[in-house]
Design a protein around this motif. Structure first.
Motif, short mmCIF file in Angstrom:
data_model
loop_
_atom_site.label_atom_id
_atom_site.label_comp_id
_atom_site.label_asym_id
_atom_site.label_seq_id
_atom_site.Cartn_x
_atom_site.Cartn_y
_atom_site.Cartn_z
N ALA A 70 0.81 -1.23 0.00
CA ALA A 70 0.00 0.00 0.00
C ALA A 70 0.84 1.28 0.00
CB ALA A 70 -0.94 0.00 1.21
N LEU A 71 2.05 1.24 0.52
CA LEU A 71 2.87 2.45 0.62
C LEU A 71 3.59 2.82 -0.67
CD1 LEU A 71 4.49 1.89 4.12
CD2 LEU A 71 2.55 3.35 3.53
N PHE A 72 3.83 1.85 -1.52
CA PHE A 72 4.70 2.11 -2.67
C PHE A 72 4.04 1.80 -4.02
CE2 PHE A 72 7.43 1.01 0.94
CZ PHE A 72 8.10 2.21 1.06
N ARG A 73 2.74 1.85 -4.09
CA ARG A 73 2.04 1.56 -5.34
C ARG A 73 2.31 2.62 -6.39
NH1 ARG A 73 -3.96 -0.75 -4.05
NH2 ARG A 73 -3.27 -2.52 -2.81
N GLN A 74 2.48 2.14 -7.62
CA GLN A 74 2.73 3.03 -8.74
C GLN A 74 1.77 2.69 -9.88
OE1 GLN A 74 6.84 3.10 -10.03
NE2 GLN A 74 7.54 2.49 -8.01
N ALA A 75 1.59 3.63 -10.79
CA ALA A 75 0.87 3.36 -12.04
C ALA A 75 1.92 2.99 -13.07
CB ALA A 75 0.11 4.60 -12.48
N PHE A 76 1.56 2.07 -13.97
CA PHE A 76 2.50 1.60 -14.98
C PHE A 76 1.91 1.75 -16.38
CE2 PHE A 76 3.63 -0.65 -11.11
CZ PHE A 76 4.97 -0.33 -11.03
N VAL A 77 2.77 2.05 -17.33
CA VAL A 77 2.35 2.20 -18.72
C VAL A 77 2.42 0.85 -19.42
CG1 VAL A 77 3.14 4.60 -18.81
CG2 VAL A 77 4.70 2.77 -19.52
N SER A 78 1.67 0.74 -20.51
CA SER A 78 1.81 -0.44 -21.36
C SER A 78 3.24 -0.48 -21.85
CB SER A 78 0.84 -0.35 -22.53
OG SER A 78 0.97 -1.47 -23.37
N GLY A 79 3.86 -1.63 -21.78
CA GLY A 79 5.27 -1.76 -22.17
C GLY A 79 6.23 -1.67 -21.01
N ALA A 80 5.72 -1.42 -19.78
CA ALA A 80 6.60 -1.40 -18.60
C ALA A 80 7.30 -2.75 -18.48
CB ALA A 80 5.80 -1.09 -17.35
N TYR A 81 8.50 -2.74 -17.95
CA TYR A 81 9.29 -3.96 -17.81
C TYR A 81 8.83 -4.76 -16.60
CZ TYR A 81 12.26 -1.12 -20.79
OH TYR A 81 12.72 -0.31 -21.79
N VAL A 82 8.78 -6.08 -16.76
CA VAL A 82 8.44 -6.99 -15.68
C VAL A 82 9.58 -7.98 -15.52
CG1 VAL A 82 6.79 -8.70 -14.82
CG2 VAL A 82 5.99 -6.79 -16.25
N ILE A 83 10.24 -7.95 -14.38
CA ILE A 83 11.32 -8.88 -14.08
C ILE A 83 10.73 -10.02 -13.25
CG2 ILE A 83 13.62 -9.17 -13.08
CD1 ILE A 83 13.44 -7.12 -15.42
N ILE A 84 10.97 -11.23 -13.69
CA ILE A 84 10.37 -12.41 -13.06
C ILE A 84 11.45 -13.18 -12.31
CG2 ILE A 84 9.12 -14.56 -13.50
CD1 ILE A 84 8.44 -13.19 -16.32
N GLY A 85 11.27 -13.30 -10.99
CA GLY A 85 12.18 -14.11 -10.19
C GLY A 85 11.77 -15.57 -10.27
N GLN A 86 12.73 -16.43 -10.12
CA GLN A 86 12.48 -17.87 -10.18
C GLN A 86 11.51 -18.27 -9.09
OE1 GLN A 86 15.98 -20.20 -9.54
NE2 GLN A 86 15.24 -21.85 -10.82
N SER A 87 10.52 -19.09 -9.42
CA SER A 87 9.55 -19.53 -8.41
C SER A 87 10.17 -20.62 -7.55
CB SER A 87 8.27 -20.05 -9.07
OG SER A 87 8.51 -21.29 -9.69
N ALA A 88 9.56 -20.86 -6.40
CA ALA A 88 10.06 -21.86 -5.47
C ALA A 88 10.01 -23.27 -6.07
CB ALA A 88 9.26 -21.82 -4.18
N ALA A 89 9.12 -23.50 -7.02
CA ALA A 89 8.97 -24.82 -7.64
C ALA A 89 10.07 -25.11 -8.64
CB ALA A 89 7.61 -24.92 -8.33
N ASN A 90 10.79 -24.09 -9.12
CA ASN A 90 11.82 -24.30 -10.14
C ASN A 90 13.13 -24.73 -9.53
OD1 ASN A 90 10.03 -23.57 -12.12
ND2 ASN A 90 10.74 -21.47 -12.21
#
Length: 90
Positions: A70-90
Motif C-alpha cells: 500500500a505504501l509504494f504503489r505506482q501506475a504503470f504504462v503499457s510496455g513497462a518492464y516486468v522482471i520475473i524471479g524464479q519460483s520456489a517450484a523451479n
C-alpha cells in the motif's frame, strides 16, 4: 544455487489501484505453491529508476493477480518492464 531472472512487459497500462496486471507473456510466472511461497515480480516503467515489487497470487493466462504494498504503489504504462524471479517450484 543460482537464481535465473527472466522478463516480459505489460501488455496494458495498470493504475496504482489494480490487483491484476496483464503481461505479454506469462512464461515463468507461477501461482503460489502449496506451502504459500510467493513468486515475486518487479515492475518498472521505462525511463525510471524505481519500480514496484509484487507477490504473484494467481495466474490466468496472461492476467496475473498480484498483491501490492500500500505504501509504494505506482501506475504503470503499457510496455513497462516486468522482471520475473524464479519460483520456489523451479
Amino acid at each position: 544455487m543460482s537464481t535465473a531472472l527472466t522478463s516480459t512487459t505489460l501488455s496494458a497500462a495498470a493504475s496504482n489501484q489494480v490487483g491484476i496486471i496483464n503481461v505479454a507473456s506469462a512464461s515463468g510466472i507461477g501461482a503460489p505453491q502449496s506451502a504459500g511461497i510467493m513468486q515475486k515480480l518487479y515492475v518498472i516503467n521505462p525511463e525510471t529508476t524505481k519500480g514496484e515489487l509484487m507477490d504473484v497470487i494467481g495466474v490466468n493466462g496472461t492476467q496475473i493477480s498480484v498483491t501490492r504494498n500500500a505504501l509504494f504503489r505506482q501506475a504503470f504504462v503499457s510496455g513497462a518492464y516486468v522482471i520475473i524471479g524464479q519460483s520456489a517450484a523451479n
